[in-house]
Design a protein around this motif. Structure first.
Motif, PDB file in Angstrom:
ATOM      1  N   GLU A  92      35.789 -47.412 -99.265  1.00  0.00           N
ATOM      2  CA  GLU A  92      36.190 -48.402 -98.258  1.00  0.00           C
ATOM      3  C   GLU A  92      35.239 -48.406 -97.059  1.00  0.00           C
ATOM      4  O   GLU A  92      34.867 -49.455 -96.547  1.00  0.00           O
ATOM      5  N   SER A  93      34.842 -47.209 -96.639  1.00  0.00           N
ATOM      6  CA  SER A  93      33.935 -47.117 -95.495  1.00  0.00           C
ATOM      7  C   SER A  93      32.601 -47.805 -95.798  1.00  0.00           C
ATOM      8  O   SER A  93      32.055 -48.536 -94.970  1.00  0.00           O
ATOM      9  N   LEU A 106      29.852 -55.014 -94.539  1.00  0.00           N
ATOM     10  CA  LEU A 106      30.325 -56.142 -93.733  1.00  0.00           C
ATOM     11  C   LEU A 106      29.713 -56.109 -92.333  1.00  0.00           C
ATOM     12  O   LEU A 106      29.370 -57.149 -91.760  1.00  0.00           O
ATOM     13  N   LEU A 107      29.535 -54.917 -91.784  1.00  0.00           N
ATOM     14  CA  LEU A 107      28.896 -54.791 -90.470  1.00  0.00           C
ATOM     15  C   LEU A 107      27.446 -55.237 -90.535  1.00  0.00           C
ATOM     16  O   LEU A 107      26.939 -55.901 -89.634  1.00  0.00           O
ATOM     17  N   THR A 108      26.772 -54.893 -91.620  1.00  0.00           N
ATOM     18  CA  THR A 108      25.386 -55.309 -91.803  1.00  0.00           C
ATOM     19  C   THR A 108      25.277 -56.837 -91.827  1.00  0.00           C
ATOM     20  O   THR A 108      24.294 -57.413 -91.381  1.00  0.00           O
ATOM     21  N   ARG A 109      26.338 -57.472 -92.327  1.00  0.00           N
ATOM     22  CA  ARG A 109      26.329 -58.939 -92.372  1.00  0.00           C
ATOM     23  C   ARG A 109      26.780 -59.583 -91.069  1.00  0.00           C
ATOM     24  O   ARG A 109      26.947 -60.805 -91.015  1.00  0.00           O
ATOM     25  N   PHE A 132      35.957 -58.576 -85.771  1.00  0.00           N
ATOM     26  CA  PHE A 132      35.461 -59.941 -85.811  1.00  0.00           C
ATOM     27  C   PHE A 132      34.584 -60.092 -87.042  1.00  0.00           C
ATOM     28  O   PHE A 132      33.574 -59.402 -87.164  1.00  0.00           O
ATOM     29  N   LEU A 133      35.006 -60.991 -87.936  1.00  0.00           N
ATOM     30  CA  LEU A 133      34.215 -61.204 -89.153  1.00  0.00           C
ATOM     31  C   LEU A 133      33.166 -62.267 -88.882  1.00  0.00           C
ATOM     32  O   LEU A 133      33.384 -63.185 -88.089  1.00  0.00           O
ATOM     33  N   PRO A 134      32.009 -62.155 -89.537  1.00  0.00           N
ATOM     34  CA  PRO A 134      30.957 -63.149 -89.287  1.00  0.00           C
ATOM     35  C   PRO A 134      31.395 -64.540 -89.752  1.00  0.00           C
ATOM     36  O   PRO A 134      32.090 -64.686 -90.756  1.00  0.00           O
ATOM     37  N   ALA A 148      38.511 -52.098 -93.797  1.00  0.00           N
ATOM     38  CA  ALA A 148      37.250 -51.463 -94.215  1.00  0.00           C
ATOM     39  C   ALA A 148      36.333 -51.224 -93.017  1.00  0.00           C
ATOM     40  O   ALA A 148      35.691 -50.172 -92.899  1.00  0.00           O
ATOM     41  N   ILE A 149      36.278 -52.195 -92.136  1.00  0.00           N
ATOM     42  CA  ILE A 149      35.415 -52.058 -90.950  1.00  0.00           C
ATOM     43  C   ILE A 149      35.945 -50.966 -90.027  1.00  0.00           C
ATOM     44  O   ILE A 149      35.180 -50.140 -89.507  1.00  0.00           O
ATOM     45  N   ARG A 150      37.266 -50.932 -89.854  1.00  0.00           N
ATOM     46  CA  ARG A 150      37.861 -49.863 -89.019  1.00  0.00           C
ATOM     47  C   ARG A 150      37.614 -48.495 -89.649  1.00  0.00           C
ATOM     48  O   ARG A 150      37.321 -47.527 -88.959  1.00  0.00           O
TER      49      ARG A 150
END
Lengths: 337, 337
Positions: free
Chosen positions: A166-167, A173-176, A187-189, A205-207
């Protein structure tokens, strides 16, 4: 992912070499597993870990979040040896204008919550980016044992303390372009196209990636067992399982179908073009404990443990995928099929 | 020089603030002087210090020399509290291609010489430059006391354990292109015009800067005294004397003519356009101990100690220059006349 290696030199190899060197010096080596035990075998565990901007976390991340992540990653090393955290020391190298007080302040608060005293710090200038290293000291709980990687025996059952991959998915997602603020709002892109039903999984997943939680209580509970081997999954299950097996001179067989995954993790992975199994086996930075217990020994209650396989005669580490067993290589996600 | 500050925030202020914060938490604070004492007041001293390429040492310096310097700088913090060094932990953040093994190897060797066990390390990638942080643990010698900055009393005599300003002069020569190799051979820049008679002094200054020696034996000897205050001169005599006076709530009067200078230091300073007194008072990175003893108490023998003044009622810190006494400000070399 967790511990990027310097070209041509992995940390494993370097630590192994250092241990052999120190071993030759004739003194008992305190070089342990996730931490060193001082005096050798004694009541203190010490670990040092760094977080580097743009390497371990996205550039521009709130210094308060950096502080918490730095602490959690180090706490996870103490969890892996069954220690109770006690003291922390920060070495901060930061570019001009960096809000060091915000980082220190958040770190002091997070330390207090974890029962840790932030006992010192060093502040220096690094022109390009933030480099934060934390030294953490922990105690061995009364009546507890140090957890070692070398304690696994053939026939033991293999567990993980929580979900895998998950991490790493959060990191993708952070990279995107995803982001998180200090109140853990995600905040999702704008250009990310996923079904609405997967949005909560994306947030989680981001958390999970930016604000991991160390399994300290699980580590202490395992330290009360007569025999348990453990380490924390920081570099991906495949790599870390190989480490455990190498230290214990055993092999392992894990079941693909038994790997614990977060709700809708597989669906979300595929929706963003990632292979869920590759993330679960090689993604890294899960910060759950990977541990073994003798057969017929129940794992500590009140933790989301999952039995994922068993210890076999070494040295092969294998994975059973729908009745077909194949070798599991000690590789990060990007090297796995 | 020694501890560059992040813009708008000095390490002194940050540590002071941290100490007040932790003090409020109601627990005894382990935050000490040059090191923290664990458990508070207890038998362990811990210190963390970093060396950053291009900030603390010239870019491209041999990793083996970086390792030795890193250790020495940290040992000096332990010397300042009278500790015997015991264990070291390295956190290394290095660019791709950096020879980490050479640094580790040299550090392990230098540690062994100092009676220290290199007990662990963390290795990560920092794209631009080397950032090396060392955590050092020391013991309080049997029968010894911890040296504190707060132990100075009015009437005490003030000493330094060696010459001042030489390291800063070496740093200036390095900035102009001087270099040193692993066998401590010094290379002066071709365009440096100094009298031949000053060349040995230039070599010594560069060695002093790149390969400082911590005054561990002097620290241990002072720890046997009934009352001694101490710290190590890392940020220049002026700044560090102010720290000692602030912690002890006293003032000081030093004699310009009593400041110990290396042979031909003044001559060489002037030959390269530097003011010797500014280097001696504010140059930094001397890594000699600055300490106080009650009057009529001789300083430990067998060390190149020099009596430089005495402790006065606070808070002013003054310097006597040929019969004229003026205030000594807590500034680095570049702020002094």
């Amino acid at each position: 992912m967790a511990r990027p290696v310097v070209v041509g030199e992995s940390e494993d190899r370097l630590i192994g070499w250092l241990r052999r060197r120190e071993g030759r010096a004739g003194k008992p080596s305190p070089i342990g597993d996730d931490a060193a035990f001082l005096p050798p075998g004694g009541p203190w565990a010490i670990t040092v870990d760094s977080q580097i901007e743009g390497v371990h976390f996205p550039s521009g991340l709130d210094p308060a979040l950096v502080a918490r992540r730095l602490l959690s990653v180090n706490l996870s090393d103490l969890a892996a040896c069954g220690a109770r955290p006690a003291w922390a020391f920060l070495a901060l190298a930061a570019p001009p204008g960096f809000d060091a007080r915000r980082l220190f302040s958040s770190l002091a608060r997070a330390c207090r919550t974890a029962g840790v005293t932030l006992a010192g710090g060093d502040l220096a200038r690094n022109p390009e980016r933030l480099v934060a290293s934390l030294t953490l000291l922990g105690n061995r709980p009364v009546g507890g044992r140090w957890l070692r990687r070398s304690a696994a025996r053939v026939g033991d059952r293999l567990y993980v303390g929580g979900t895998l991959g998950e991490s790493a998915l959060g990191q993708r997602l952070l990279t995107r372009g995803a982001a998180m603020d200090i109140r853990r709002r995600v905040f999702l892109p704008g250009d990310l196209v996923i079904p609405n039903a997967l949005v909560p999984a994306a947030h989680r997943a981001i958390r999970r990636h930016l604000a991991p939680r160390a399994q300290l209580a699980l580590g202490v509970a395992l330290g009360r067992e007569r025999r348990a081997a453990a380490l924390d999954v920081s570099d991906g299950l495949a790599r870390d399982l190989h480490r455990l097996c190498a230290e214990s001179r055993v092999g392992a067989l894990i079941e693909e179908s038994a790997l614990p995954l977060a709700p809708r993790f597989a669906e979300l992975s595929r929706a963003v073009g990632e292979e869920p199994l590759a993330l679960a086996l090689g993604g890294g930075e899960d910060y759950v404990l990977l541990f073994t217990l003798p057969p017929r020994k129940a794992p500590p209650r009140d933790f989301p443990n999952a039995e994922i396989g068993r210890i076999t005669p070494g040295p092969a580490v294998r994975i059973n995928q729908g009745g077909v067993s194949r070798e599991l290589l000690p590789l990060g996600w990007d090297h796995l099929e």
